[in-house]
Design an enzyme around this catalytic site. Structure first.
Site, mmCIF file in Angstrom:
data_model
loop_
_atom_site.group_PDB
_atom_site.id
_atom_site.type_symbol
_atom_site.label_atom_id
_atom_site.label_comp_id
_atom_site.label_asym_id
_atom_site.label_seq_id
_atom_site.Cartn_x
_atom_site.Cartn_y
_atom_site.Cartn_z
ATOM 1 N N ASN A 132 6.875 1.729 -7.519
ATOM 2 C CA ASN A 132 8.294 2.385 -7.448
ATOM 3 C C ASN A 132 8.812 2.219 -6.253
ATOM 4 O O ASN A 132 8.214 2.256 -5.116
ATOM 5 C CB ASN A 132 8.327 3.748 -7.754
ATOM 6 C CG ASN A 132 8.080 4.149 -9.189
ATOM 7 O OD1 ASN A 132 8.279 3.433 -9.972
ATOM 8 N ND2 ASN A 132 7.418 5.324 -9.395
ATOM 9 N N ASP B 100 -4.331 10.302 -9.502
ATOM 10 C CA ASP B 100 -3.098 10.679 -9.393
ATOM 11 C C ASP B 100 -3.126 12.414 -9.639
ATOM 12 O O ASP B 100 -3.720 12.797 -10.716
ATOM 13 C CB ASP B 100 -1.840 10.275 -10.437
ATOM 14 C CG ASP B 100 -0.356 10.672 -9.929
ATOM 15 O OD1 ASP B 100 0.156 9.789 -9.366
ATOM 16 O OD2 ASP B 100 -0.058 11.886 -10.106
ATOM 17 N N HIS C 281 0.771 2.393 -8.886
ATOM 18 C CA HIS C 281 -0.108 3.179 -10.067
ATOM 19 C C HIS C 281 -0.516 2.370 -11.239
ATOM 20 O O HIS C 281 0.104 1.479 -11.563
ATOM 21 C CB HIS C 281 1.486 3.778 -10.908
ATOM 22 C CG HIS C 281 2.335 4.940 -9.974
ATOM 23 N ND1 HIS C 281 2.254 6.151 -10.122
ATOM 24 C CD2 HIS C 281 3.164 4.556 -9.304
ATOM 25 C CE1 HIS C 281 2.989 6.528 -9.354
ATOM 26 N NE2 HIS C 281 3.678 5.786 -8.755
ATOM 27 N N HIS D 79 2.507 2.217 -2.776
ATOM 28 C CA HIS D 79 1.470 2.518 -3.787
ATOM 29 C C HIS D 79 1.627 2.072 -5.130
ATOM 30 O O HIS D 79 2.842 1.603 -5.403
ATOM 31 C CB HIS D 79 0.988 3.902 -4.068
ATOM 32 C CG HIS D 79 2.232 4.962 -4.467
ATOM 33 N ND1 HIS D 79 3.163 5.311 -3.251
ATOM 34 C CD2 HIS D 79 2.520 5.308 -5.437
ATOM 35 C CE1 HIS D 79 4.171 5.805 -4.021
ATOM 36 N NE2 HIS D 79 3.951 6.000 -5.394
#
Ligand code: AMP
Ligand code: ZN
Length: 114
Positions: free
Chosen positions: A87, A30, A102, A100
């Site tokens: 999310n 990230d 995390h 995606h």
């Protein structure tokens, strides 16, 4: 999808620190890490959100979790522990509309999303 940031990373049109890839997924660091280890795991195929996945994507969704397993081990945080976050849409905090996961770790994580 041409304008999608993560599609561009998948296609190597935009640089990223890729830590793992296979036929169906790519994992990269990230750019604005929220923990000492913060990796994003994305399917190569563009799906905007989890809500765009259907029954035929069940294998792909399971695969992303297994990639998280592998990358957590690779990064040395598997035994200590880590967190996976996905999310979805505005109130879920999604900013990039390419599905995606995390992968967060490298320190004890707090738990107060709201
Ligand atoms: P989300 O809020 O779940 O959509 O998460 C999007 C994540 O993408 C954020 O943690 C950003 O820091 C990260 N991000 C945005 N642009 C890039 C980029 N070019 N390379 C790597 N990560 C990025
Ligand atoms: Zn995309």
């Amino acid at each position: 999808m041409e304008t999608c940031l993560f599609c561009k990373i998948v296609k190597r049109e935009l640089s990223a620190k890729i830590v793992y890839e296979d036929d169906d997924s790519v994992a990269f660091e990230d750019i604005n890490p929220k923990a000492p280890i913060h990796i994003l795991i994305v399917p190569r195929r563009h799906l905007a959100t989890l809500l765009d996945a259907s029954q035929s994507d069940d294998r792909l969704l399971g695969h992303l979790l297994l990639v998280a397993n592998n990358v957590a081990r690779q990064k040395g945080i598997a035994e200590r522990g880590f967190r996976l976050v996905l999310n979805c849409n505005s109130e879920g905090g999604q900013v990039v509309f390419h599905l995606h996961l995390h992968l967060l770790g490298g320190q004890r994580l707090s738990w107060r999303p709201a």
